[in-house]
Design a protein around this motif. Sequence first.
Motif, PDB file in Angstrom:
ATOM      1  N   LYS A  96       0.838  -1.201   0.000  1.00 56.18           N
ATOM      2  CA  LYS A  96       0.000   0.000   0.000  1.00 56.18           C
ATOM      3  C   LYS A  96       0.875   1.254   0.000  1.00 56.18           C
ATOM      4  CE  LYS A  96      -3.678  -2.577   0.487  1.00 56.18           C
ATOM      5  NZ  LYS A  96      -4.597  -2.801  -0.671  1.00 56.18           N
ATOM      6  N   VAL A  97       0.439   2.289  -0.730  1.00 61.52           N
ATOM      7  CA  VAL A  97       1.207   3.522  -0.831  1.00 61.52           C
ATOM      8  C   VAL A  97       1.192   4.276   0.500  1.00 61.52           C
ATOM      9  CG1 VAL A  97       1.379   5.776  -1.958  1.00 61.52           C
ATOM     10  CG2 VAL A  97       0.765   3.752  -3.303  1.00 61.52           C
ATOM     11  N   LYS A  98       2.389   4.556   1.017  1.00 58.91           N
ATOM     12  CA  LYS A  98       2.526   5.308   2.266  1.00 58.91           C
ATOM     13  C   LYS A  98       3.417   6.538   2.102  1.00 58.91           C
ATOM     14  CE  LYS A  98       0.098   2.383   4.724  1.00 58.91           C
ATOM     15  NZ  LYS A  98      -1.204   2.772   5.301  1.00 58.91           N
ATOM     16  N   LEU A  99       4.168   6.586   1.000  1.00 54.35           N
ATOM     17  CA  LEU A  99       5.036   7.726   0.722  1.00 54.35           C
ATOM     18  C   LEU A  99       4.853   8.089  -0.744  1.00 54.35           C
ATOM     19  CD1 LEU A  99       7.399   9.571   1.810  1.00 54.35           C
ATOM     20  CD2 LEU A  99       8.955   7.901   0.789  1.00 54.35           C
ATOM     21  N   ASP A 100       4.675   9.384  -1.034  1.00 57.79           N
ATOM     22  CA  ASP A 100       4.344   9.811  -2.393  1.00 57.79           C
ATOM     23  C   ASP A 100       4.899  11.223  -2.589  1.00 57.79           C
ATOM     24  OD1 ASP A 100       3.228  10.310  -4.846  1.00 57.79           O
ATOM     25  OD2 ASP A 100       1.173   9.883  -4.264  1.00 57.79           O
ATOM     26  N   LEU A 101       6.075  11.322  -3.232  1.00 56.74           N
ATOM     27  CA  LEU A 101       6.764  12.602  -3.337  1.00 56.74           C
ATOM     28  C   LEU A 101       7.246  12.855  -4.762  1.00 56.74           C
ATOM     29  CD1 LEU A 101       9.077  12.219  -0.191  1.00 56.74           C
ATOM     30  CD2 LEU A 101       6.935  13.504  -0.295  1.00 56.74           C
ATOM     31  N   SER A 102       7.431  14.146  -5.090  1.00 54.35           N
ATOM     32  CA  SER A 102       7.975  14.523  -6.379  1.00 54.35           C
ATOM     33  C   SER A 102       8.916  15.706  -6.196  1.00 54.35           C
ATOM     34  CB  SER A 102       6.849  14.878  -7.352  1.00 54.35           C
ATOM     35  OG  SER A 102       7.354  15.130  -8.638  1.00 54.35           O
ATOM     36  N   PHE A 103      10.107  15.630  -6.819  1.00 57.68           N
ATOM     37  CA  PHE A 103      11.106  16.683  -6.719  1.00 57.68           C
ATOM     38  C   PHE A 103      11.528  17.107  -8.126  1.00 57.68           C
ATOM     39  CE2 PHE A 103      11.415  14.060  -2.981  1.00 57.68           C
ATOM     40  CZ  PHE A 103      11.718  14.901  -1.920  1.00 57.68           C
ATOM     41  N   PRO A 104      11.560  18.398  -8.448  1.00 63.45           N
ATOM     42  CA  PRO A 104      12.074  18.834  -9.747  1.00 63.45           C
ATOM     43  C   PRO A 104      13.506  18.323  -9.953  1.00 63.45           C
ATOM     44  CG  PRO A 104      10.996  20.645  -8.625  1.00 63.45           C
ATOM     45  CD  PRO A 104      11.105  19.531  -7.620  1.00 63.45           C
ATOM     46  N   SER A 105      13.824  17.915 -11.169  1.00 58.13           N
ATOM     47  CA  SER A 105      15.158  17.355 -11.450  1.00 58.13           C
ATOM     48  C   SER A 105      16.268  18.344 -11.133  1.00 58.13           C
ATOM     49  CB  SER A 105      15.244  16.914 -12.915  1.00 58.13           C
ATOM     50  OG  SER A 105      14.351  15.855 -13.161  1.00 58.13           O
ATOM     51  N   GLU A 106      16.002  19.650 -11.355  1.00 58.12           N
ATOM     52  CA  GLU A 106      17.004  20.670 -11.047  1.00 58.12           C
ATOM     53  C   GLU A 106      17.300  20.719  -9.551  1.00 58.12           C
ATOM     54  OE1 GLU A 106      15.002  21.714 -14.838  1.00 58.12           O
ATOM     55  OE2 GLU A 106      14.302  21.152 -12.837  1.00 58.12           O
ATOM     56  N   VAL A 107      16.281  20.512  -8.728  1.00 61.19           N
ATOM     57  CA  VAL A 107      16.463  20.512  -7.276  1.00 61.19           C
ATOM     58  C   VAL A 107      17.316  19.328  -6.842  1.00 61.19           C
ATOM     59  CG1 VAL A 107      15.276  20.250  -5.055  1.00 61.19           C
ATOM     60  CG2 VAL A 107      14.341  21.781  -6.792  1.00 61.19           C
ATOM     61  N   VAL A 108      17.056  18.166  -7.430  1.00 65.91           N
ATOM     62  CA  VAL A 108      17.843  16.968  -7.099  1.00 65.91           C
ATOM     63  C   VAL A 108      19.297  17.164  -7.513  1.00 65.91           C
ATOM     64  CG1 VAL A 108      18.080  14.487  -7.420  1.00 65.91           C
ATOM     65  CG2 VAL A 108      15.804  15.507  -7.311  1.00 65.91           C
ATOM     66  N   ALA A 109      19.521  17.808  -8.662  1.00 65.83           N
ATOM     67  CA  ALA A 109      20.879  18.056  -9.135  1.00 65.83           C
ATOM     68  C   ALA A 109      21.640  18.980  -8.190  1.00 65.83           C
ATOM     69  CB  ALA A 109      20.847  18.656 -10.538  1.00 65.83           C
ATOM     70  N   GLU A 110      20.943  19.980  -7.639  1.00 61.64           N
ATOM     71  CA  GLU A 110      21.582  20.962  -6.764  1.00 61.64           C
ATOM     72  C   GLU A 110      21.667  20.487  -5.316  1.00 61.64           C
ATOM     73  OE1 GLU A 110      19.235  24.433  -7.277  1.00 61.64           O
ATOM     74  OE2 GLU A 110      19.786  24.693  -9.393  1.00 61.64           O
ATOM     75  N   GLU A 111      20.656  19.743  -4.883  1.00 62.79           N
ATOM     76  CA  GLU A 111      20.575  19.350  -3.469  1.00 62.79           C
ATOM     77  C   GLU A 111      20.042  17.918  -3.333  1.00 62.79           C
ATOM     78  OE1 GLU A 111      18.916  21.328   0.693  1.00 62.79           O
ATOM     79  OE2 GLU A 111      18.266  22.129  -1.242  1.00 62.79           O
ATOM     80  N   PRO A 112      20.832  16.919  -3.745  1.00 62.72           N
ATOM     81  CA  PRO A 112      20.361  15.529  -3.712  1.00 62.72           C
ATOM     82  C   PRO A 112      20.018  15.041  -2.311  1.00 62.72           C
ATOM     83  CG  PRO A 112      22.727  15.614  -4.090  1.00 62.72           C
ATOM     84  CD  PRO A 112      22.224  17.017  -4.230  1.00 62.72           C
TER      85      PRO A 112
END
Length: 355
Positions: free
Chosen positions: A22-38
């Motif tokens: 069952k889904v308990k975590l559901d997140l989305s991060f812009p790729s630019e944000v991950v590149a700058e702050e993984p």
Amino acid sequence: MRSVGVDPGTKSFDVIGLEDGKVKLDLSFPSEVVAEEPSRIVKAIEDFNADIIIGPSGYGVPLKHIKDLTERDRFEMTLVREDEMKEIPVLIGLQKMINEMAEKNMNVWFIPGIIHLPTVPEWRKYNKIDMGTADKMAITVLGIYDQARRLGIEYSEVSFVLLEVGFGYNYAGAVKNGKIVDGIGGTIFPGPAYVNSGALDGEVAYLMKSVKKKHLFWGGASIIATGKILPPEEFAKRLDEEPFAKAWEAMKDGFLKAVASELAVVSDAREIILSGRLMRIEELRKDVKDLFEDKFGLPVVKLKGLEGKAKEAAQGSAIIGDGLAGGEFRELVEHAEIKKSYGSILDYVKLPLNV
């Protein structure tokens, strides 16, 4: 049982966490944000305290734990030379994220692309690399689960063609008897995606003289219509303008050709399944649905998957993780033969490569 799946998309990195299926975590991060702050996405995953994590696998590798990942594996997951890495946020984010998860000794596994699967006959692999990246493989596995559940059938009875229309790339996959038997990835897709140009004419590549990785993130429908990348929702609202209408027709023409190719492989397909960011836009999805039903005479359905806003690839990856760890989806993962994946994405290329 807790599992996490990560989808490193062109536009965003999506994360799904499952607990006992069952889904308990559901997140989305812009790729630019991950590149700058993984660390932001890594911390969110770490805090979920999963038993297993399916990491961002790019083009994919035969099923492998993070501690066993080699530099060659890392290269094959991105296929980008070091001097070009900084130009593409999704690839920067992927590498930084892997580095941080390795430093933290997290239980991360990386999964295969379509070309690594033993269920795809070898003769379909020659002179190909992109038959579908690892995230596209995960989407197709989600499709197997989805059809079996909706129709009340065994995995061995599942048969469909899936069309994924993402922000960056398109993909068409063929499933027969619940096993993935073919795939057409974004860089060999017979028509433009929203951002990517689709299959690159060899003569065009020759005249370009030097093809860079960034060129694989250009030339698609948005660029055809406007010369720049617009939000897909804005593109959909402007289909009454001639440049947008022509670009959309070019995309649909590619959809038809790709799906027709896969239906030739899976002649007993029960339905065509639609997935991806652009297929969440009702006007575009209805247009494609009507086109396919008219041309192919098969039911056309939207991939439902699990509940939540995260993209289908993250859901499929989380399901695969759960199955690998012996959870709710273990039978599905065994049936898809993911554990039997093998080889390199470069094994079947019979042309000289400079790698």
